[in-house]
Design a protein around this motif. Structure first.
Motif, PDB file in Angstrom:
ATOM      1  N   THR A  23      11.753   1.982  -4.579  1.00 31.40           N
ATOM      2  CA  THR A  23      10.868   0.894  -4.130  1.00 31.40           C
ATOM      3  C   THR A  23       9.489   0.921  -4.778  1.00 31.40           C
ATOM      4  OG1 THR A  23      10.433   2.279  -2.185  1.00 31.40           O
ATOM      5  CG2 THR A  23      11.972   0.448  -1.906  1.00 31.40           C
ATOM      6  N   ILE A  40       7.600  -6.132  -2.243  1.00 30.45           N
ATOM      7  CA  ILE A  40       8.504  -4.988  -2.132  1.00 30.45           C
ATOM      8  C   ILE A  40       8.751  -4.613  -0.671  1.00 30.45           C
ATOM      9  CG2 ILE A  40       6.716  -3.202  -2.350  1.00 30.45           C
ATOM     10  CD1 ILE A  40      10.338  -3.162  -3.724  1.00 30.45           C
ATOM     11  N   ALA A 221      12.637  -2.365  -6.713  1.00 30.07           N
ATOM     12  CA  ALA A 221      11.390  -2.771  -7.373  1.00 30.07           C
ATOM     13  C   ALA A 221      11.649  -3.102  -8.838  1.00 30.07           C
ATOM     14  CB  ALA A 221      10.362  -1.643  -7.279  1.00 30.07           C
TER      15      ALA A 221
END
Length: 341
Positions: A23, A40, A221
C-alpha cells in the motif's frame, strides 16, 4: 482465537484468506498529482469491505507505509481507522508481512510507524520467518499460514502439518519467468501449496514450481509512472480455489500521474520545421525542450522524483534492500530538514 502452551495460534470462523498487496501509505509519492493518501486508504477500505462481505482472514503482503518513519499524526490516525475495519479476532491487528519499506533497520523498532500501530493493536507485524498461525475454517479444513519477511531466505521446505493447506506469504524479488530480470529464481517449497508474494508491484501470471503455486498479485498502490497501467486487485483463496487465486478488482482513478518529460508523441518533421522560430533548428529546439521538461519534472517539495530515479538505479544494479532503505531514509531526513529550515 486460541493460543496453546507452546505459543501456537489457532484462529476460527473464516471461510478463506484475503491477500492485500503493498500500500505504501504516505501523503504524496512520486509523480502522483492526486490526493494519494485518500486514494490509497480508499483502497484499504475496499479491501476491508471484501474481507467483511466474504468472511475472509486478511493478510497484508508488506510495505504498509512508503516510509518507515511516517510521522504525520493525521495520516497515522486515518490509517488506524481504516485498519480497524478489518474483521479480525479481538486483540489482533491486521497481519502484515514486514516489507522492505517498513523498518529502517533490519527489524522494526519503536521509531517505526508500523511498530507504533502494533502497540495500539492495529497491526500484527510478521517479522520472523516461519509459521504464524493456523486457520480452522468453517468448512473444518485447516490452513497453515507461513511468512518469509523481506531480507530472509525463502526456505526449500516447511514442516507442514499433515492434512493441512499451507500458504507462504513473502516479500521478495522473484523472476516469474523472466518478467523481472536479475531477481531471485522461483523454487518449490516442499510442503507448501501456495506462495503469495508482495514487493513486486506489477501483477504477474502464476508460476507452478513442483507442487507450489507461486503468485504475485501486485500492489494496491501505484507509486511510479511505469505502474500506471497496473490494475489494483485483492486476492481471494478458499479451499475451492485449489492452487489458484481469485482477483477481485478495486475501484481506482486512471490518470493520476504527472507525465512531464515521460510521453512523446510522433509528429511530422516538415510540420515541426515550418512552425519553428526563424534560425532555430529542430535539434536545438528539442535540446531546449528536454532541458525545460527535466527541470519542471524535478521540482517537487518532497524529493519524490529523485526517489523515483534512485529506485530505478537500484533496480538496474540489483542493489540490496538494506542499501535501498538507507538511501531512501537519508533522502527523507534531508527533505524534512529542508522543510524545517
Amino acid at each position: 482465537m486460541t493460543i496453546d502452551a507452546f505459543g501456537n495460534i489457532e484462529v476460527f470462523g473464516y471461510d478463506g484468506v484475503l491477500a492485500i498487496g503493498d500500500t505504501h501509505i504516505t501523503e504524496r509519492t512520486g509523480r502522483r498529482i492526486d490526493d494519494f493518501s485518500t486514494a490509497i486508504l480508499g483502497k484499504v477500505d475496499q479491501a476491508a469491505d471484501v474481507a467483511i462481505e466474504r468472511n475472509l482472514f486478511p493478510v497484508h503482503l508488506g510495505d504498509l507505509f512508503n516510509r518507515a518513519r511516517e510521522n504525520s499524526l493525521e495520516l497515522l490516525a486515518r490509517t488506524a481507522a481504516s485498519l480497524q475495519r478489518f474483521p479480525l479476532p479481538v486483540g489482533m491487528g491486521l497481519p502484515v508481512v514486514v516489507g522492505s519499506h517498513d523498518p529502517v533497520e533490519t527489524t522494526l523498532t519503536d521509531k517505526d510507524a508500523m511498530q507504533l500501530l502494533a502497540t495500539f493493536g492495529r497491526v500484527f507485524p510478521m517479522g520472523k520467518p516461519g509459521k504464524v498461525l493456523t486457520l480452522v475454517l468453517n468448512s473444518g479444513e485447516r490452513v497453515g499460514l507461513w511468512v518469509t519477511p523481506a531480507g530472509s531466505r525463502v526456505p526449500e521446505r516447511i514442516d507442514a502439518e499433515p492434512g493441512t493447506h499451507n500458504i507462504m506469504f513473502t516479500h521478495h524479488d522473484f523472476d516469474f519467468n523472466g518478467l523481472y530480470p536479475d531477481a531471485h529464481e522461483l523454487h518449490e517449497i516442499e510442503g507448501c501449496d501456495l506462495m503469495i508474494n508482495g514487493h513486486m508491484h506489477k501483477a504477474t501470471p502464476m508460476v507452478l514450481k513442483g507442487r507450489t503455486a507461486c503468485h504475485n498479485p501486485g500492489s494496491l498502490a501505484r507509486v511510479k509512472v511505469d505502474e500506471r497501467n497496473h490494475k489494483p486487485v485483492v486476492s481471494v483463496w478458499t479451499p475451492a480455489h485449489g492452487l489458484s487465486l481469485e482477483a477481485v478488482p478495486l475501484k481506482f482513478a486512471e490518470h493520476v500521474f504527472d507525465m512531464t518529460g515521460k510521453e512523446v508523441y510522433a509528429a511530422d518533421d516538415r510540420t515541426l520545421k515550418a512552425n519553428l522560430p526563424k534560425g532555430l533548428s529542430l535539434s536545438r529546439f528539442a535540446a531546449k525542450y528536454r532541458q525545460r521538461d527535466s527541470l519542471e519534472a524535478g521540482r517537487t517539495d518532497d524529493g519524490s522524483v529523485l526517489a523515483e530515479e534512485l529506485d530505478g538505479y537500484f533496480q538496474m544494479t540489483a542493489a540490496p534492500d538494506n542499501l535501498r532503505r538507507y538511501m531512501a531514509n537519508m533522502l527523507a531526513e534531508v527533505v524534512e530538514a529542508r522543510k524545517a529550515a
